[in-house]
Design a protein around this motif. Structure first.
Motif, mmCIF file in Angstrom:
data_model
loop_
_atom_site.group_PDB
_atom_site.id
_atom_site.type_symbol
_atom_site.label_atom_id
_atom_site.label_comp_id
_atom_site.label_asym_id
_atom_site.label_seq_id
_atom_site.Cartn_x
_atom_site.Cartn_y
_atom_site.Cartn_z
ATOM 1 N N SER A 41 0.852 -1.183 0.000
ATOM 2 C CA SER A 41 0.000 0.000 0.000
ATOM 3 C C SER A 41 0.882 1.226 0.000
ATOM 4 C CB SER A 41 -0.896 0.020 1.216
ATOM 5 O OG SER A 41 -0.340 0.855 2.207
ATOM 6 N N CYS A 43 0.410 3.725 1.978
ATOM 7 C CA CYS A 43 -0.211 4.359 3.135
ATOM 8 C C CYS A 43 0.420 5.680 3.476
ATOM 9 C CB CYS A 43 -0.063 3.465 4.341
ATOM 10 S SG CYS A 43 -0.958 2.025 4.069
ATOM 11 N N ASP A 49 -7.923 4.288 2.866
ATOM 12 C CA ASP A 49 -8.091 2.852 2.670
ATOM 13 C C ASP A 49 -7.874 2.123 4.000
ATOM 14 O OD1 ASP A 49 -5.359 2.851 3.041
ATOM 15 O OD2 ASP A 49 -4.913 2.694 0.905
ATOM 16 N N THR A 50 -7.956 0.792 3.955
ATOM 17 C CA THR A 50 -7.919 0.024 5.203
ATOM 18 C C THR A 50 -6.620 0.244 5.966
ATOM 19 O OG1 THR A 50 -9.180 -1.619 4.008
ATOM 20 C CG2 THR A 50 -8.332 -2.256 6.156
ATOM 21 N N PHE A 51 -5.499 0.226 5.234
ATOM 22 C CA PHE A 51 -4.213 0.428 5.893
ATOM 23 C C PHE A 51 -4.174 1.772 6.592
ATOM 24 C CE2 PHE A 51 -2.493 -3.291 4.001
ATOM 25 C CZ PHE A 51 -1.331 -3.568 4.709
ATOM 26 N N ASP A 52 -4.713 2.801 5.899
ATOM 27 C CA ASP A 52 -4.746 4.118 6.507
ATOM 28 C C ASP A 52 -5.562 4.104 7.786
ATOM 29 O OD1 ASP A 52 -3.113 5.336 4.770
ATOM 30 O OD2 ASP A 52 -4.607 6.658 3.871
ATOM 31 N N LYS A 53 -6.681 3.374 7.772
ATOM 32 C CA LYS A 53 -7.534 3.331 8.964
ATOM 33 C C LYS A 53 -6.793 2.679 10.121
ATOM 34 C CE LYS A 53 -12.101 3.654 6.896
ATOM 35 N NZ LYS A 53 -12.274 3.052 5.564
ATOM 36 N N VAL A 54 -6.018 1.622 9.819
ATOM 37 C CA VAL A 54 -5.233 0.964 10.869
ATOM 38 C C VAL A 54 -4.201 1.937 11.436
ATOM 39 C CG1 VAL A 54 -3.580 -0.884 11.340
ATOM 40 C CG2 VAL A 54 -5.573 -1.339 9.903
#
Lengths: 253, 216
Positions: A41, A43, A49-54
């Motif tokens: 990713s 990020c 995106d999901t990685f950003d949310k993590v």
């Protein structure tokens, strides 16, 4: 030969803008780094995106850990006058020639939110409050640091004067240069957190945030907003200029 | 003459325990993230006269790099603790790493430099023991200097131990460089003796492949 019917999609202007932005973002992401690709990713905290949310969730977790680590009685190290960094580096989200010009003659500090007394403050009135001075190290998130001398009103003293609800969660700051930031109440009440009027024993020069800046030696440099025009006390997370882009909010040191 | 070897499956021996393999590969990911995000942070205000190439950094900009660094540090530390606790309880640390003497290191290093040091699967030679112990100590130094940079007010006693904030940054960098050097040597060794790689995945190696042992 019959002309083939055109099936080309016609985009509304808003859709076109969205498409261009997406293309730009993908391009940016593709060119980001091998690092990003290796981690599957790009990020960068901007894509959602999901990685950003993590990553954002980890940053909120780090806020909690740092709030827990923060000791209100622990003072930042102080230094002697001979250790002051000269010249002190200029730093902002714009170059030095864009430093805002502030008309000091009609300057007033606005106060709002969970406070009893919302009357604006003049610089003279701020100077009439008890003053404190410190020689401390400002540490930038970039990694450099510099020792300077700041003087002004302890934020705790000011908050008590305006009858702020000291059980509120945040104290926020709005600045003349579109900058804004906020800190936790525990840090706001720390004895070394001051509303600085002076730098190096003289009234704050424009480069270092005239006429009023926050000096909080228990946080990174970007949590020391300059050119403060308004202060507010709130329970609603106010974020900040850099914080909203991804810098860790608590950023305690 | 056919031996019974073809009739029986080759004897498999356990080389690496599950905790060692698991923490090894988690560590590969965590260290890659920490190195690359750390280089991005370094680039924002270089200590020395160079910066790291952008393709080798993680995050794309300083804010994301710092968030990566402070997110993955938890994984790195948790992984390190799992490794240490498992290593203490199952004897891996005492048996395989701490059982090393200076004389052994001198002997094995001499043999290694003359390309005379063989590799016995499942057995660390003295140079390996010294290297792995060394990199563990560098890891500890990296974590402590990292804490000193992260919390120079709350943990100011630790920061002072390193000689202040600016000096702690240099220590952090040097420890990173030391571990980076270890990684390079480690990868070269795997390239020289590639049959050491599968056991780090499966945990086991066939006894046949442990046959060639020319270390005395």
């Amino acid at each position: 030969m019959p002309e083939r019917k055109k099936t080309k999609l016609v985009l509304e202007p808003a859709q076109r803008t969205a498409l261009v932005n997406t293309q730009r973002r993908l391009l940016l992401r593709g060119g980001l780094s091998l690092g990003g690709l290796a981690m599957l990713s790009g990020c960068n905290l901007q894509d959602g995106d999901t990685f950003d949310k993590v990553l954002w969730a980890m940053s909120r977790w780090n806020d909690k850990v740092q709030a827990w680590l923060f000791n209100q009685d622990k003072l930042a190290p102080t230094y002697s006058a001979s250790e002051i960094t000269k010249p002190f580096p200029f730093n902002a989200f714009y170059p030095e020639y864009n430093v805002p010009e502030i008309d000091l003659s009609d300057y007033q500090l606005e106060v709002s939110g969970m406070v009893a007394d919302k009357k604006p403050w003049t610089l003279e009135n701020l100077r009439r409050l008890p003053q404190a001075s410190q020689i401390t190290r400002l540490i930038c998130i970039e990694g450099w640091s510099a020792i300077g001398q700041w003087g002004g009103v302890p934020l705790k003293t000011f908050l008590q004067h305006i009858g702020a609800d000291l059980s509120a969660r945040y104290v926020g700051f709005k600045c003349a240069d579109r900058y804004y930031s906020s800190i936790d109440m525990a840090t706001a009440l720390h004895p070394q957190t001051i509303l600085a009027l002076d730098f190096g024993g003289e009234a704050l020069p424009p480069d270092f945030g005239n006429p009023l800046r926050l000096r909080v030696p228990t946080k990174l440099g970007f949590k020391n907003p300059k050119h403060i025009m308004a202060i507010f006390v709130t329970n609603t997370y106010p974020g900040g200029y850099w914080e909203d882009q991804g810098y860790n909010w608590f950023s305690g040191i | 003459m056919k031996t019974s070897r073809s009739l029986h499956p080759p004897t498999r021996v356990r080389v690496h325990t599950l905790p060692v393999r698991l923490t090894h590969w988690v560590n590969v990911y965590a260290m890659a993230c920490m190195f690359m995000s750390g280089w991005a942070i370094y680039n924002a205000s270089p200590i020395f006269g160079f910066t790291f190439p952008e393709w080798a950094t993680l995050g794309g900009w300083l804010g994301a790099a710092t968030i990566w660094h402070f997110a993955v540090m938890w994984l790195l530390v948790a992984n390190g603790l799992v490794y240490l606790l498992a290593g203490i309880f199952n004897g891996h640390l005492r048996r395989d790493l701490l059982s090393v003497s200076v004389a052994d290191v001198r002997h094995d290093l001499g043999a290694a430099l003359r390309m005379r040091l063989g590799h016995r699967i499942g057995h660390y030679n003295a140079v390996q023991k010294a290297m792995y112990l060394g990199v563990l100590l560098l890891g500890l130094l990296l974590v402590l200097s990292g804490l000193a940079i992260w919390k120079p007010v709350q943990l100011q006693e630790l920061t002072a131990l390193f000689g202040g904030f600016a000096a702690a940054r240099v220590v952090h960098f040097v420890a990173m460089a030391g571990i980076g050097l270890f990684v390079v040597v480690h990868l070269v060794m795997v390239l020289l003796v590639p049959r050491t790689l599968p056991p780090m995945i499966t945990g086991r190696a066939s006894l046949h492949s442990t046959g060639e042992r020319h270390d005395a």
